[in-house]
Motif scaffolding. Structure first.
Motif, PDB file in Angstrom:
ATOM      1  N   GLY A  25       0.813  -1.216   0.000  1.00  0.00           N
ATOM      2  CA  GLY A  25       0.000   0.000   0.000  1.00  0.00           C
ATOM      3  C   GLY A  25       0.843   1.260   0.000  1.00  0.00           C
ATOM      4  N   LEU A  26       1.901   1.280   0.813  1.00  0.00           N
ATOM      5  CA  LEU A  26       2.790   2.442   0.857  1.00  0.00           C
ATOM      6  C   LEU A  26       3.524   2.629  -0.461  1.00  0.00           C
ATOM      7  N   ALA A  32       2.038   7.861  -6.083  1.00  0.00           N
ATOM      8  CA  ALA A  32       1.093   8.964  -6.259  1.00  0.00           C
ATOM      9  C   ALA A  32       1.539  10.214  -5.502  1.00  0.00           C
ATOM     10  N   ASP A  33       2.099  10.030  -4.286  1.00  0.00           N
ATOM     11  CA  ASP A  33       2.473  11.163  -3.445  1.00  0.00           C
ATOM     12  C   ASP A  33       3.548  10.696  -2.464  1.00  0.00           C
ATOM     13  N   ALA A  34       4.803  10.865  -2.843  1.00  0.00           N
ATOM     14  CA  ALA A  34       5.925  10.361  -2.051  1.00  0.00           C
ATOM     15  C   ALA A  34       5.982  10.998  -0.666  1.00  0.00           C
ATOM     16  N   LEU A  40       2.935   8.930   6.264  1.00  0.00           N
ATOM     17  CA  LEU A  40       2.151   7.780   6.713  1.00  0.00           C
ATOM     18  C   LEU A  40       3.046   6.705   7.310  1.00  0.00           C
ATOM     19  N   LEU A  41       4.212   6.488   6.711  1.00  0.00           N
ATOM     20  CA  LEU A  41       5.162   5.514   7.254  1.00  0.00           C
ATOM     21  C   LEU A  41       5.567   5.898   8.673  1.00  0.00           C
ATOM     22  N   LEU A  71      -9.078   5.435  -0.877  1.00  0.00           N
ATOM     23  CA  LEU A  71      -8.328   4.848  -1.967  1.00  0.00           C
ATOM     24  C   LEU A  71      -7.706   6.001  -2.728  1.00  0.00           C
ATOM     25  N   VAL A  72      -6.388   6.067  -2.723  1.00  0.00           N
ATOM     26  CA  VAL A  72      -5.697   7.232  -3.247  1.00  0.00           C
ATOM     27  C   VAL A  72      -5.740   7.284  -4.757  1.00  0.00           C
ATOM     28  N   ALA A  73      -5.506   6.187  -5.391  1.00  0.00           N
ATOM     29  CA  ALA A  73      -5.453   6.183  -6.849  1.00  0.00           C
ATOM     30  C   ALA A  73      -6.329   5.072  -7.382  1.00  0.00           C
TER      31      ALA A  73
END
Length: 149
Positions: A25-26, A32-34, A40-41, A71-73
């Motif tokens: 997931g990460l 999408a967004d580093a 989040l990590l 759901l991000v992407a």
């Protein structure tokens, strides 16, 4: 009541599979967004440390205040196949259809079971998967070789 070593080992394996799901997931979020993936990590790591060490973390949100996961992407069909190949590569003996459905649910990928079965059959015919038994799939030898290279 003490737990048997086998029960503990199974529980450890379950936790490691969940960690693998978080990693997948990460990885998707990173594409999408580093920056958000890094944030989040950090939040996940703090929660895990708090759980293991028994001390609440400074930035931990109470359960009632946590945001619902989004759901991000949008994932296309190739991403779903890549996801299936990824989870099967982590499980050399393969997985049942239900286990694959469970992994898809954990990753918040909506797919009807019947649609998944059709996709799995197509992947078998394309040489990417092998059907070990009725309803049980693993990576094909060709796919394993391709992933090692």
């Amino acid at each position: 009541m003490a737990l048997s070593p086998d029960a503990i080992r199974l529980y450890e394996q379950d936790l490691l599979q969940k960690a693998d799901m978080l990693a997948i997931g990460l990885k998707g979020l990173r594409s999408a967004d580093a920056a958000r993936a890094a944030e989040l990590l950090t939040a996940i790591s703090e929660r895990l440390e708090g759980a293991v060490l028994g001390a609440p973390t400074a930035g931990a949100e109470p359960a009632a205040e946590r945001q619902k996961p989004l759901l991000v992407a949008t994932r296309g069909s190739d991403d779903v196949e890549d996801f299936i190949l990824e989870i099967l590569s982590e499980n050399p003996i393969g997985l049942s259809v239900q286990e694959i459905v469970d992994h898809l649910d954990e990753a918040q990928l909506d797919m009807k079971r019947r649609t998944l079965v059709v996709r799995l059959h197509r992947m078998v015919h394309a040489g990417r998967l092998a059907q070990r038994a009725h309803g049980h799939y693993a990576l094909s030898e060709a796919e394993r070789t391709r992933r090692r290279a």
